[in-house]
Design a protein around this motif. Structure first.
Motif, mmCIF file in Angstrom:
data_model
loop_
_atom_site.group_PDB
_atom_site.id
_atom_site.type_symbol
_atom_site.label_atom_id
_atom_site.label_comp_id
_atom_site.label_asym_id
_atom_site.label_seq_id
_atom_site.Cartn_x
_atom_site.Cartn_y
_atom_site.Cartn_z
ATOM 1 N N CYS A 186 -9.161 6.072 -14.780
ATOM 2 C CA CYS A 186 -9.900 5.330 -13.747
ATOM 3 C C CYS A 186 -11.036 6.171 -13.195
ATOM 4 C CB CYS A 186 -8.968 4.901 -12.617
ATOM 5 S SG CYS A 186 -8.274 6.274 -11.666
ATOM 6 N N ARG A 187 -11.927 5.480 -12.509
ATOM 7 C CA ARG A 187 -12.987 6.104 -11.723
ATOM 8 C C ARG A 187 -12.655 5.832 -10.264
ATOM 9 N NH1 ARG A 187 -18.727 4.791 -14.564
ATOM 10 N NH2 ARG A 187 -18.183 5.415 -16.666
ATOM 11 N N LEU A 188 -13.344 6.498 -9.360
ATOM 12 C CA LEU A 188 -13.081 6.329 -7.935
ATOM 13 C C LEU A 188 -14.330 5.868 -7.207
ATOM 14 C CD1 LEU A 188 -11.093 9.643 -7.358
ATOM 15 C CD2 LEU A 188 -10.170 7.367 -7.846
ATOM 16 N N LYS A 189 -14.125 5.045 -6.178
ATOM 17 C CA LYS A 189 -15.231 4.615 -5.304
ATOM 18 C C LYS A 189 -14.987 5.174 -3.912
ATOM 19 C CE LYS A 189 -15.445 1.035 -2.794
ATOM 20 N NZ LYS A 189 -15.912 0.760 -1.459
ATOM 21 N N VAL A 190 -15.973 5.885 -3.399
ATOM 22 C CA VAL A 190 -15.931 6.385 -2.029
ATOM 23 C C VAL A 190 -16.937 5.575 -1.235
ATOM 24 C CG1 VAL A 190 -16.400 8.358 -0.529
ATOM 25 C CG2 VAL A 190 -15.218 8.700 -2.719
ATOM 26 N N GLY A 191 -16.460 4.923 -0.196
ATOM 27 C CA GLY A 191 -17.330 4.093 0.635
ATOM 28 C C GLY A 191 -17.895 4.850 1.823
ATOM 29 N N LYS A 192 -18.684 4.130 2.585
ATOM 30 C CA LYS A 192 -19.411 4.701 3.717
ATOM 31 C C LYS A 192 -18.482 5.316 4.765
ATOM 32 C CE LYS A 192 -23.296 3.278 6.504
ATOM 33 N NZ LYS A 192 -24.087 2.118 6.886
ATOM 34 N N GLU A 193 -17.411 4.619 5.115
ATOM 35 C CA GLU A 193 -16.496 5.118 6.155
ATOM 36 C C GLU A 193 -15.862 6.444 5.744
ATOM 37 O OE1 GLU A 193 -12.566 3.794 8.730
ATOM 38 O OE2 GLU A 193 -13.334 2.426 7.209
ATOM 39 N N LEU A 194 -15.345 6.500 4.513
ATOM 40 C CA LEU A 194 -14.703 7.719 4.041
ATOM 41 C C LEU A 194 -15.715 8.850 3.885
ATOM 42 C CD1 LEU A 194 -12.192 9.223 3.123
ATOM 43 C CD2 LEU A 194 -12.546 8.257 0.825
ATOM 44 N N PHE A 195 -16.887 8.549 3.341
ATOM 45 C CA PHE A 195 -17.902 9.587 3.165
ATOM 46 C C PHE A 195 -18.355 10.129 4.517
ATOM 47 C CE2 PHE A 195 -22.205 11.241 2.489
ATOM 48 C CZ PHE A 195 -21.941 12.154 1.474
ATOM 49 N N SER A 214 -16.570 10.313 7.265
ATOM 50 C CA SER A 214 -15.532 11.152 7.869
ATOM 51 C C SER A 214 -15.249 12.418 7.065
ATOM 52 C CB SER A 214 -14.239 10.355 8.074
ATOM 53 O OG SER A 214 -13.615 10.097 6.833
ATOM 54 N N ALA A 215 -15.350 12.352 5.734
ATOM 55 C CA ALA A 215 -14.951 13.483 4.890
ATOM 56 C C ALA A 215 -16.129 14.254 4.309
ATOM 57 C CB ALA A 215 -14.051 12.989 3.769
ATOM 58 N N GLY A 216 -17.287 13.618 4.203
ATOM 59 C CA GLY A 216 -18.480 14.289 3.726
ATOM 60 C C GLY A 216 -18.507 14.582 2.241
ATOM 61 N N PRO A 217 -19.548 15.285 1.813
ATOM 62 C CA PRO A 217 -19.721 15.578 0.394
ATOM 63 C C PRO A 217 -18.635 16.502 -0.157
ATOM 64 C CG PRO A 217 -21.379 16.709 1.697
ATOM 65 C CD PRO A 217 -20.656 15.780 2.624
ATOM 66 N N GLN A 218 -17.930 17.200 0.722
ATOM 67 C CA GLN A 218 -16.849 18.073 0.265
ATOM 68 C C GLN A 218 -15.768 17.269 -0.450
ATOM 69 O OE1 GLN A 218 -17.914 17.780 3.426
ATOM 70 N NE2 GLN A 218 -18.735 19.767 4.035
#
Length: 94
Positions: A32-41, A43-47
Motif C-alpha cells: 500500500c501507499r499512504l495519504k497524509v492529510g492537512k490535519e495530520l501534517f 500536527s506532525a510536520g514533515p518529520q
C-alpha cells in the motif's frame, strides 16, 4: 505509477503522529501507499513524512483545502525544502 506499484492507498486520517504510526506498524510498504492529510501534517510536520518514507512507504501529501480538489486529482506537494525530489504525481518515497 508503474505496474508494480501498490494500488491501495491508506488514508492516515488521524490528528497525531502516534495514532498514525500505530496503524502504519501493521501495514506492509509493498502492499500500500499512504495519504497524509492537512490535519495530520499540521500536527506532525514533515518529520512524519520522512519517518514514513524511511519505512519505505510512498506517501501522498494532500494539503488541499476542499474535497473537490482532491477528487479532481490535484495533489498538493510539500515545498522543496521539505523534500526536494518529490515524484511528479505527488508521492514521496525511495
Amino acid at each position: 505509477m508503474s505496474a508494480t506499484d501498490p494500488r491501495v492507498i491508506v488514508a492516515l486520517d488521524y490528528s497525531s503522529a502516534e495514532e498514525a504510526l500505530a496503524l502504519v506498524e501493521q501495514l506492509n510498504s509493498g502492499q500500500c501507499r499512504l495519504k497524509v492529510g492537512k490535519e495530520l501534517f499540521t500536527s506532525a510536520g514533515p518529520q512524519l513524512v520522512k519517518a514514513l518514507v524511511d519505512r519505505n512507504f510512498k506517501v501522498f501529501l494532500d494539503l488541499s483545502n476542499t474535497h473537490q480538489q482532491h477528487v479532481l486529482g490535484e495533489p498538493s506537494l510539500v515545498s522543496s525544502h521539505h523534500r526536494g525530489d518529490a515524484e511528479r504525481e505527488g508521492f514521496f518515497g525511495k
